[in-house]
Motif scaffolding. Structure first.
Motif, PDB file in Angstrom:
ATOM      1  N   LEU A  33    -118.042  51.152  80.940  1.00 28.88           N
ATOM      2  CA  LEU A  33    -117.468  52.447  80.555  1.00 28.88           C
ATOM      3  C   LEU A  33    -117.329  52.587  79.038  1.00 28.88           C
ATOM      4  CD1 LEU A  33    -114.615  52.681  83.253  1.00 28.88           C
ATOM      5  CD2 LEU A  33    -116.878  53.741  83.326  1.00 28.88           C
ATOM      6  N   VAL A  41    -110.417  55.798  78.934  1.00 35.99           N
ATOM      7  CA  VAL A  41    -110.533  54.967  80.142  1.00 35.99           C
ATOM      8  C   VAL A  41    -109.149  54.768  80.763  1.00 35.99           C
ATOM      9  CG1 VAL A  41    -111.118  52.657  81.004  1.00 35.99           C
ATOM     10  CG2 VAL A  41    -112.626  53.785  79.358  1.00 35.99           C
ATOM     11  N   LEU A 221    -115.755  56.527  85.572  1.00 41.36           N
ATOM     12  CA  LEU A 221    -114.375  56.708  85.125  1.00 41.36           C
ATOM     13  C   LEU A 221    -113.446  56.957  86.318  1.00 41.36           C
ATOM     14  CD1 LEU A 221    -114.959  58.907  81.949  1.00 41.36           C
ATOM     15  CD2 LEU A 221    -114.072  56.565  81.981  1.00 41.36           C
TER      16      LEU A 221
END
Length: 301
Positions: A33, A41, A221
């Motif tokens: 990510l 995040v 996510l």
């Protein structure tokens, strides 16, 4: 008496090992990510964790139980304490992994059992055995060696160890009075305003990547938020079924996985002094584990 306890212990171990195994895989997810800032995040981790908690609470029809906890100041106090320390833990962990300090995060979870022992002494009135004193002393020596290696105290590791040990202590104090799902739902609800505040700040400063980086990035996510819920609920169930000392023992699964991922996949540096520090930590954990097993066998006898 033995037969009634055994199924509970077995269930507690299975929940605990599963939770720590999932946590051990998180560095890989956070690294994937990397297109989003660590703060973003963290935001989606809290937001989608809340959605999972709300769905589970609705599915289990436990909203009345949650309202009951809110009306009991003592129980709510432990939930708030758990929430504060899991937020500290998440924040430091996500930022540390994103900035390539995964080995130091592993160190934090390796020294977590030593911190758990210190908390048991300070707040539960437990007395240390000689091997436990020795383990703590070797652990402190390791911290000194690593301070020399890093050129600073290993702050990331220390904060992670203390925050998660305190979180585990708070969950343990809830005992069987609040279910794992209800506790997670309350923590998620308390964190939602924090997530929204951070999200607005990130949006104003640099913009959000969510929804603008393609289907798979957005799904990643969301997935991290969903995956946050599962091990926390498992951990809550394990903390309810197992003594605090057992939790400290099985938590080794996470740092072993993190350490191997950092070393073999993420290729983080491991100079000689750092190896010495980690070996000292492992020696202290061997002393601690041997003592725990010996005392467990004596109790069984």
């Amino acid at each position: 008496m033995h037969s009634s306890k055994t199924p509970g212990l077995a269930r507690g171990f299975s929940f605990g090992v599963s939770a720590y195994f999932l946590w051990g895989s998180f560095p890989l997810i956070i690294t994937m990510l990397s297109f989003a800032s660590p703060w973003e995040v963290l935001v989606w981790r809290m937001v989608f964790g809340f959605f999972v908690a709300a769905l589970l609470t609705t599915f289990t029809k436990s909203w009345p139980e949650i309202r009951s906890v809110v009306t009991q100041p003592k129980l709510l106090g432990w939930v708030v304490l758990a929430t504060v320390f899991i937020f500290i833990n998440w924040t430091v962990y996500v930022i540390a992994v994103a900035e390539h300090h995964t080995i130091e995060t592993a160190l934090g979870y390796f020294i977590n059992p030593l911190v758990t022992i210190v908390l048991a002494v300070l707040f539960l009135g437990e007395k240390l055995t000689r091997p436990q004193w020795l383990a703590v002393a070797v652990g402190l020596a390791a911290v000194l060696v690593l301070t020399f290696d890093y050129g600073r105290p290993p702050f990331i590791a220390i904060i992670l160890a203390f925050s998660f040990a305190t979180y585990g202590f708070a969950k343990n104090k809830l005992g069987g009075k609040v279910t794992a799902i209800n506790s997670f739902a309350l923590e998620s609800g308390l964190l939602l305003p924090v997530a929204l505040t951070i999200g607005v700040a990130v949006f104003n400063i640099q913009g959000l990547q969510f929804g603008s980086i393609g289907f798979w990035g957005t799904l990643g996510l969301m997935f991290f938020g969903l995956m946050t819920a599962v091990p926390l609920i498992f951990f809550g169930e394990a903390a309810k079924l197992l003594p605090l000392s057992y939790i400290g023992f099985i938590q080794y699964v996470t740092p072993v996985m993190q350490f191997l991922i950092a070393l073999l996949i993420l290729r983080e540096p491991m100079p000689p002094a750092r190896w010495i520090g980690f070996v000292l930590v492992w020696i202290s954990l061997i002393i601690l584990s041997s003592d725990a097993l010996r005392r467990g066998q004596k109790r069984a006898a």
